[in-house]
Enzyme design. Structure first.
Site, PDB file in Angstrom:
ATOM      1  N   PRO A  89       0.808  -1.223   0.000  1.00 40.29           N
ATOM      2  CA  PRO A  89       0.000   0.000   0.000  1.00 40.29           C
ATOM      3  C   PRO A  89       0.843   1.276   0.000  1.00 40.29           C
ATOM      4  O   PRO A  89       0.324   2.354  -0.241  1.00 40.29           O
ATOM      5  CB  PRO A  89      -0.841  -0.107   1.288  1.00 40.29           C
ATOM      6  CG  PRO A  89      -0.310  -1.248   2.063  1.00 40.29           C
ATOM      7  CD  PRO A  89       0.542  -2.078   1.160  1.00 40.29           C
ATOM      8  N   ASP A 169     -10.665   1.058 -25.536  1.00 36.20           N
ATOM      9  CA  ASP A 169     -10.178   1.484 -24.219  1.00 36.20           C
ATOM     10  C   ASP A 169      -9.303   2.713 -24.358  1.00 36.20           C
ATOM     11  O   ASP A 169      -9.371   3.619 -23.541  1.00 36.20           O
ATOM     12  CB  ASP A 169      -9.341   0.383 -23.551  1.00 36.20           C
ATOM     13  CG  ASP A 169     -10.215  -0.745 -23.036  1.00 36.20           C
ATOM     14  OD1 ASP A 169     -11.446  -0.602 -23.075  1.00 36.20           O
ATOM     15  OD2 ASP A 169      -9.644  -1.762 -22.607  1.00 36.20           O
TER      16      ASP A 169
END
Ligand code: ADE
Length: 255
Positions: A89, A169
């Site tokens: 994280p 995309d």
């Protein structure tokens, strides 16, 4: 592209690498996914790879020596240079731009932590890249590694069967998706927008682009700021119509 994953839970990756678009890519050899159990490099008979943190506190820390042995052995399994990445994280937040960059590399080695993470000397010695998939805490890096592999693999040429969907995309890069509909034409009084049944390709393209911009303005205006430079003139003009003040500011700042 070859992905090596170093983990304490190799079974978590099993169904993942055999299923769907990625499973086919692995079967056809476009993507290779090698999963390695960190315990294979434990320095003891009972496979212990973690220990209590110096200084006390909750949780266990993965010891540096097994990780160093494992990464060196894994890197030596293939001569191509690897991007070695720890999922954590505290890393750089993963996004489509990083996915595109990683898809250019011949190899990634992904290190999945558990518990309180790796002994800091893993980072000091190997100097891996650190990547986070968002501001939340997972129990380990495996789910994050799967997210990275899936996003990267679909950018490897040939992995997604219909290249139009990857092109689409990029056409919609930096925008949220437009709404999609399939049969039946009406559900509990909610009809499919008429334009989508018109067969008029240009009007459909335009409607989708406008809806993508509308959704982005309403839900993720931060994306407009980040991607303003990459948008086509057409997208910017639609943003100007939907959010004139924001567009004026972004234009002025020359981002
Ligand atoms: N490990 C634990 N949490 C994570 C996160 N948000 N991203 C990547 N790896 C992680």
């Amino acid at each position: 592209m070859r992905c090596d994953v170093l983990t304490l839970f190799p079974q978590l990756l099993e169904a993942f690498r055999r299923t769907g678009v990625l499973g086919r890519a692995v079967e056809s050899g476009l993507v290779e996914i090698a999963v390695h159990d960190l315990r294979d490099w434990a320095g003891n008979r009972w496979g212990q790879v973690d220990d209590e943190p110096y200084g006390g506190g909750a949780g266990m820390v993965i010891m540096a020596p097994p990780v160093l042995r494992a990464v060196r052995a894994i890197e030596a399994m293939d001569p191509r240079p690897a991007r070695t990445i720890v999922l954590t994280p505290r890393g750089r937040v993963f996004d489509q731009a990083l996915a595109a960059e990683l898809a250019q590399a011949p190899r990634m080695v992904l290190l999945c932590g558990r518990y309180e993470g790796f002994d800091e000397r893993v980072t000091a010695i190997l100097e891996p890249e650190e990547v986070s998939i968002g501001d939340f805490i997972l129990g380990g890096g495996e789910v994050a590694a799967m997210a990275v592999i899936e996003a990267v693999a679909r950018l490897v040429p040939g992995v997604v069967g219909d290249p139009a969907s990857v092109e689409e995309d990029s056409f919609f890069a930096g925008l949220l998706d437009h709404p999609s509909y399939t049969r039946p034409p009406e559900v509990e009084g909610h009809a499919v927008p008429k334009v989508l049944r018109s067969g008029h390709h240009e009007r459909i393209r335009r409607w989708r682009l406008e809806e993508a911009v509308r959704a982005t303005v309403a839900r993720r205006p931060d994306l407009l700021e980040r991607h303003w430079n990459e948008y086509t003139d057409e997208v910017r003009a639609i943003v100007r119509r939907f959010a004139p003040e924001l567009a004026a500011r972004l234009g002025r700042d020359g981002r």
